[in-house]
Enzyme design. Sequence first.
Site, PDB file in Angstrom:
ATOM      1  N   LYS A  49     -76.616  16.341  -9.777  1.00 14.10           N
ATOM      2  CA  LYS A  49     -75.345  16.913  -9.316  1.00 14.10           C
ATOM      3  C   LYS A  49     -74.207  16.483 -10.238  1.00 14.10           C
ATOM      4  CE  LYS A  49     -76.877  17.132  -4.511  1.00 14.10           C
ATOM      5  NZ  LYS A  49     -76.869  16.533  -3.162  1.00 14.10           N
ATOM      6  N   GLN A  93     -74.738  11.746   0.176  1.00 20.13           N
ATOM      7  CA  GLN A  93     -76.124  12.101  -0.147  1.00 20.13           C
ATOM      8  C   GLN A  93     -77.026  11.758   1.035  1.00 20.13           C
ATOM      9  OE1 GLN A  93     -77.233  13.811  -2.863  1.00 20.13           O
ATOM     10  NE2 GLN A  93     -79.228  13.817  -1.855  1.00 20.13           N
ATOM     11  N   ASP A 116     -70.346  19.949   1.509  1.00 15.38           N
ATOM     12  CA  ASP A 116     -71.713  20.256   1.952  1.00 15.38           C
ATOM     13  C   ASP A 116     -71.705  21.184   3.169  1.00 15.38           C
ATOM     14  OD1 ASP A 116     -73.688  19.301   0.283  1.00 15.38           O
ATOM     15  OD2 ASP A 116     -73.676  17.271   1.124  1.00 15.38           O
TER      16      ASP A 116
END
Length: 281
Positions: A49, A93, A116
């Site tokens: 990422k 994460q 997200d």
Amino acid sequence: MAVILDGKKMAQTVKQRLQQMIKQQGFTPKLGIILVGDDAASLIYVKNKQKAASEVGIETQLYHFDDQASSETLENLIQTLNADSDVHGILIQLPLPKSFNAAKILSEIDPQKDVDGFHPYNIGLLQYGAQTGLQPATPKGIMKLIKSTGLDLSGKNALVIGRSNIVGKPMAMMLLGADCTVTMAHSKTTDLKALCQNADIIVSATGCAKLIKQDWVKSGAVVIDVGMNRDEQGKLCGVVDFEGVCQKAGFITPVPGGVGPMTIAMLLDNVVEAYLKQHQI
Ligand code: NAD
């Protein structure tokens, strides 16, 4: 033979568009990434990422804690990042170590920085069918792949296999928003084969390698494989038995090179979207 939906190529196009926009308009979106523990897969995902972000001109800052870190430490950091106007996106994460209440920690993120799309506020907007929230990257990327087929999605039978909060549930909402007739299957579903045989679109997000066989799939169906599994030889493979299913499906995503690259591209897209909204551009 099915048309291969090339996620790698599509992701490249998305990244080029973002890179050009960032360069032309001269801004620097910033993403804060919170990682707890040393899970090998998570370390690789975070590295990928960061690399992809840097390629398009998004700055990242990694906050890496050992798995003894307290919830308060994470929550305090989130509050600091929420208040920092130079930070436009915050990503935790997943999975967090089991000792953390992930839902509670995710809900501390400012919904406008929730790149997200896992905050209850953004989930709610998706549920309402509003286009104004930040949406989870994997299903958002899958919708782009499905739309790239050019098919009219209205009234199509769509089957989503897997009911996770990060893929299955938001995927079902997006397909519903595109006027599909949506069925959700999961580990307790009794006749998955019959449901697959009736589906015009299959999105398969389970951890079961090569579960979906050629005779499960309707001729011409769109088959999207979210899996990232290993076969008996240790080779990366999906939930779909690719060799067989591609003889029968109309469109299919490969593993690797399908959903995975689009997930990263959509995360970057969300960071830029968050920046633009925060600056009312
Ligand atoms: P998960 O791993 O949390 O849960 C698996 C889901 O599959 C559950 O909802 C379960 O009910 C369902 N399931 C399990 N066995 C089944 C069976 N035999 N029949 C029907 N349903 C069954 O779900 P997740 O987090 O959405 O991840 C699913 C898979 O997708 C994982 O392999 C993950 O690594 C992968 N994934 C890939 C990407 C990507 O970008 N390529 C992104 C997210 C997840």
